[in-house]
Write an enzyme that holds these catalytic residues in place. Structure first.
Site, mmCIF file in Angstrom:
data_model
loop_
_atom_site.group_PDB
_atom_site.id
_atom_site.type_symbol
_atom_site.label_atom_id
_atom_site.label_comp_id
_atom_site.label_asym_id
_atom_site.label_seq_id
_atom_site.Cartn_x
_atom_site.Cartn_y
_atom_site.Cartn_z
ATOM 1 C CG PHE A 246 -1.722 -1.305 1.350
ATOM 2 C CD1 PHE A 246 -2.558 -1.760 0.338
ATOM 3 C CD2 PHE A 246 -1.566 -2.082 2.473
ATOM 4 C CE1 PHE A 246 -3.226 -2.974 0.455
ATOM 5 C CE2 PHE A 246 -2.227 -3.292 2.601
ATOM 6 C CZ PHE A 246 -3.060 -3.737 1.595
ATOM 7 N N GLY A 474 -0.045 -8.707 -3.570
ATOM 8 C CA GLY A 474 -1.440 -9.082 -3.457
ATOM 9 C C GLY A 474 -2.232 -8.663 -4.682
ATOM 10 N N PRO A 640 -9.691 -10.320 -15.258
ATOM 11 C CG PRO A 640 -11.460 -10.691 -16.734
ATOM 12 C CD PRO A 640 -10.031 -11.052 -16.480
ATOM 13 N N GLY A 710 -4.457 0.491 -15.123
ATOM 14 C CA GLY A 710 -4.113 0.147 -13.737
ATOM 15 C C GLY A 710 -5.318 0.301 -12.837
ATOM 16 C CD GLU A 713 -2.095 3.908 -6.163
ATOM 17 O OE1 GLU A 713 -1.629 4.624 -5.278
ATOM 18 O OE2 GLU A 713 -1.567 3.791 -7.290
#
Ligand code: FES
Ligand code: FES
Lengths: 748, 165
Positions: A246, A474, A640, A710, A713
């Site tokens: 993160f 992850g 997906p 991407g 986020e």
């Protein structure tokens, strides 16, 4: 992940499909080895002692008691810490932070390491650390945004963001028929990956081996090498799995440097795993912000101006200012746009990038402010956003490389049932009498690329090895990147051996900024393509090949055959070409980064629309998100299944931002009073229901060769505002501070 | 004072010599028995990453002193699929993408196995969410976790019925 799997793969084949994770079996059987799971022969354990004051000096440590404790082998303090070659106050690279490595007795924030204790067992080291019983000379602390003077700055590097200004802002204000002038606050948040920062360090002469979670392997090698005066290539870093990152696991941290130093002093391997409480200080966080938004609209509810001022905290000794106001750039078609940033120095650890840095906090405020305008104009929030839809990038006029935001709005709204939303707040109660509200927000995140390299080797047996030092924290790099590589080589997944997560491999760049799949994937694609062209040329030069004489063409690979591009009648199997030529292996290499002229030509971003339903108990003020629908357009989706998981994870981070997460300071002592998982709330399973993700089709010919944007986020953005707006719609209360708490709704 | 206990871990009896009374079950597994599949997320009972089965019931291993567990039977993630076949919960976790980084996953899976054995949740998603809420997932794979536990519950019930028939 073939090298770490104990069992044969039973899941994961067929490139191009929503494959399950290739590291799935390793992760569900406990075979996936995270850094702290390693216990080499002769291991010592290290525990650092965190400062319990936020500002002042350490005047005393009971070193004698600690050293006397059975099993303690070394107590490291500023008094006896051997010199380090790197200067902890220097910033040798753009991504360097100033760190604390016992350079003196000064305490700059609570939780700063003030000593390190090493022992034969974890129990001995832990008790030794406790026995140090520090005493301090305490100075007054500043831990709230009002505790120190705000300052402006010249933009510089990574931590001091540039603002932006387009159009005539004053004219924009003057031209508005209606306007809002509102201030939103967001709390300090701590990344808290489930795996705390850890390292297992061993030395062999001047060679250093590290098991350490890293989002940027090569950068980490160089960063740690700098502190020990060795060349980066002397550092071997293994990071096959990260237990979450993160944004917090890309940088050199003080505790990890100290553990490596302890290993060198002891001549034995040392393991350090931060405790959960120690995650609240020396390893970064999302800084608290206060944002003022002044927005104006004309009679048609079209924006005349977005004027966004951000104030954010940073530490007393380094700069990372949350670029929150920049979230207002690039999204809505305002006639004038201004984003500015100021900062306040506090006695806290230096903030850093945390999932959607800038965008998360900025979007939270912006999306609520847009709703405030819609309400002023008396129009539906979605209608308000559509009236201000930007066909080209606001301010610059650059075309978007692609932008299917309109489709996100319409598909998300349809799935959610948005059309039935009453305009006025506090209209709806459910069967249990709970106030029910609907809100929405636009999601937005740039689609950057960094730089990465990769190699691909085709073997005579028809299998291939592809390599890059990419990191899987992850997001699914082990799987999605392998899919890209297999596609470029025209091989099925089971013929592919993929190596990543190790510093001996070609530089896979940084896993962050939502740019990893595009960047490392781009490099793998280029490497695979290189192999295919080489093989094609070999065939073209060979009179026995159906491809003979096609050397001026380009080649593509499918199902282990080379085809002449555009002519499917001319092809040959890899195996036949290689058998005839007797060539042992064919190795190709590739790299990826975005050419500056491409970046100039187009604005490149992912977009989305998030719709939230919140139910609020009218007496108790309890809030629950009962439905959350996100529709996202993020270029080509490689897998997906994994992309949806990441988007959902981001949306749940949005729930967390809106309703849960907040580091609470005791402003007298400067300590965080809720620095553990009992007090620092993140969503649990029971907080999450009714979650849906739609990925909207988007072909992007400009963003990069693969058309990838991407998804890491963007899920956080849009969601926070959607929830704030839903609470407003449910209750009639507009809360301008995140997280929104029960007491905010109960107050007056 | 050295102290010896007998533990059965994943079906194997261990004679454990504890030279230190402070060792938790979690640290015993990870640092002394080379079973690092069980994870440490907080070391104080707040996250569930360290969940194992103790005498068939789920427990936070970071909150148990090893010295108090003489004679106990422990099952960890490493003991769930012995013989090579995945446990239905493990399979369901993969198929429903019930994890991202995988760090909380051993704890989630052991907790799910315990929850299913408790028989209190059935395949009701709301009860599963409640029953799994002692296990934090910072990647927030909760949607998949709930689906996986539902699916495994059904599969295991079906298998049991078939076995009984
Ligand atoms: S490590 Fe035991 S509950 Fe967190
Ligand atoms: S999968 Fe990463 S914490 Fe749960």
């Amino acid at each position: 992940m073939s090298d770490t799997l104990a069992r044969p793969m039973r899941f994961g084949s067929n490139s191009g499909q929503p494959l399950t994770r290739r590291d799935g079996i390793a992760k569900v059987t406990g075979a996936a080895t995270f850094a702290g799971d390693n216990s080499p022969e002769g291991l010592l354990h290290a525990v650092f002692v965190p400062a319990t004051i936020a500002r002042g000096h350490v005047t005393y440590l009971d070193v004698e008691s600690a050293e006397r404790h059975p099993g303690v082998t070394c107590v490291l303090t500023p008094q006896n810490r051997p010199p380090l070659q790197g200067d902890p106050s220097a910033k040798p690279t753009m991504f360097s932070f100033r760190i604390e490595v016992l350079q003196d007795d000064t305490v700059r924030y609570a939780g700063q390491p003030i000593a390190l204790v090493v022992g034969e067992t974890l129990e001995a080291a832990t008790e030794g650390a406790r026995l140090l019983s520090p005493r301090y000379e305490v100075e007054p602390v500043r831990t709230s945004l009002d505790d120190n003077e705000a300052f402006g700055f010249e933009p510089a590097g990574f931590g001091l963001p540039a603002g932006a200004e387009h159009g005539d802002v004053e004219a924009g204000h003057a031209a508005s028929a209606k306007s809002v002038d509102v201030t939103y606050e967001t709390a300090a948040q701590y990344h808290n990956a489930m795996e705390t920062h850890a390292v297992v360090a061993s030395w062999d002469g001047d060679r250093l081996t590290l098991d350490m979670p890293s989002q940027a392997l090569m950068m980490s090698c160089a960063g740690y090498a700098n502190f020990f005066g060795i060349p980066p290539e002397n550092v071997t870093l293994s990071s096959p799995y990260l237990g979450g990152g993160f944004g917090s696991k890309a940088f050199v941290t003080g505790p990890q440097v100290l553990a490596i130093l302890a290993a060198r002093m002891a001549g034995r391997p040392v393991k350090l795993m931060l405790t959960r409480q120690q995650m609240f200080g020396p390893v970064g966080h999302r800084g608290a912000t206060r944002q003022r938004l002044r927005l104006g609209i004309d009679e048609n509810a079209e924006l005349t101006v977005i004027d966004h001022e951000g104030l954010a905290e940073t530490s007393t000794f380094d700069d990372f200012v949350e670029p929150a106001a920049n979230a207002s750039q690039g999204l809505y078609a305002a006639r004038a746009l201004r984003s500015t940033h100021r900062a306040v120095r506090l006695d806290i650890g230096t903030p850093g990038p945390m999932r959607a840095p800038g965008e998360a906090s900025g979007s939270a405020a912006l999306e609520c402010a847009i709703d405030e305008l819609a309400e002023l104009a008396g129009i539906d929030p979605l209608e308000c956003r559509l009236r201000n839809y930007a066909e080209t990038e606001p301010g610059t006029g650059r075309p978007y490389s692609s932008k299917a935001l309109r489709e996100c709005y319409s598909q998300g709204a349809a799935r959610f049932g948005w059309a039935d939303r009453p305009l006025e707040p506090r209209q709806v109660r459910d069967e249990n009498g709970l106030l029910t509200g609907w809100g929405m927000g636009t999601a937005f995140f740039p689609a950057p690329m960094f730089a990465a390299e990769a190699t691909a080797t085709l073997r005579p047996d028809g299998t291939a090895l592809v390599e890059t030092s990419a990191a899987d924290m992850g997001q699914g790099a082990w799987t999605a990147l392998a899919q890209i590589a297999a596609d470029s080589l025209g091989l099925p997944m089971d013929k592919l051996e993929f190596r990543a997560g190790h510093s001996s491999l070609p530089d896979g760049g940084i896993a962050g900024g939502s740019g990893h799949t595009a960047t490392a994937g781009g490099a793998l694609h280029a490497a695979g393509t290189d192999v295919v062209q080489q093989l094609g040329q070999i065939a073209a030069a060979d009179p026995a090949s159906p491809l003979h004489g096609a050397g001026n063409g380009r080649f593509v690979a499918r199902e282990s055959r080379i085809y002449l591009e555009g002519d499917d009648t001319r092809s040959e199997a890899f195996a036949d070409i290689m058998a005839r030529t007797g060539s042992a292996e064919i190795t190709g290499s590739g790299s990826a980064s975005r050419p500056p002229e491409d970046a100039e030509r187009h604005a490149m971003s992912s977009h989305g629309a998030v719709f939230a339903e919140v139910k609020v108990d009218p007496e108790l003020g309890q809030m629950r998100v009962t439905r959350l629908v996100g529709a996202f357009a993020a270029g080509r989706i490689i897998n997906p299944r994994l992309a949806e998981s990441q988007l959902m994870g981001g949306m749940i981070w949005g729930i967390s931002f809106a309703l849960h997460e907040e580091a609470k300071f005791d402003h007298r002592s400067g300590r965080i009073v809720n620095a553990d998982f009992a007090g620092y709330h993140v969503p649990v399973n029971a907080d999450v229901q009714g979650l849906e993700v739609i990925t909207v089709h988007e072909d992007d010919p400009f963003v990069n060769a693969l058309g990838i944007k991407g998804v890491g986020e963007i899920g956080v953005t849009g969601t926070v505002g959607a929830i704030g707006n839903a609470i407003r719609h449910a209750t009639g209360r507009r809360i301008r501070r995140f997280p929104i708490r029960v007491e905010d709704l109960l107050a007056g | 004072m050295p102290h010896s206990i007998t533990l059965t871990v994943n079906g194997r009896a261990h004679e454990v010599h504890l030279d230190d009374p402070r060792v938790t079950l979690l640290d015993l597994l990870r640092e002394r028995l080379a079973l690092a599949g069980t994870k440490k997320g907080c070391d104080r009972g707040q996250c569930g990453a360290c969940t194992v089965l103790v005498n068939g019931r789920r427990a936070n291993s970071c909150l148990m002193l090893a010295a108090t567990l003489d004679g106990c039977e422990i099952t960890t993630i490493e003991g769930l699929s012995e013989g090579g076949d995945l446990h239905p919960v493990q399979t369901a976790f993969i198929e429903n993408d019930a994890f991202q980084c995988g760090y909380c996953t051993p704890g989630q899976i052991m907790s799910a196995v315990g929850l299913i054995a408790e028989g209190r949740a059935g395949d009701d998603p709301e009860r599963i969410r409640e029953g799994m809420s002692g296990n934090l997932c910072r990647c927030a794979a909760y949607h998949g976790i709930t689906l996986a536990v539902q699916e495994a519950t059904r599969r295991m019930a079906k298998d049991e019925m078939e076995d009984a028939a």
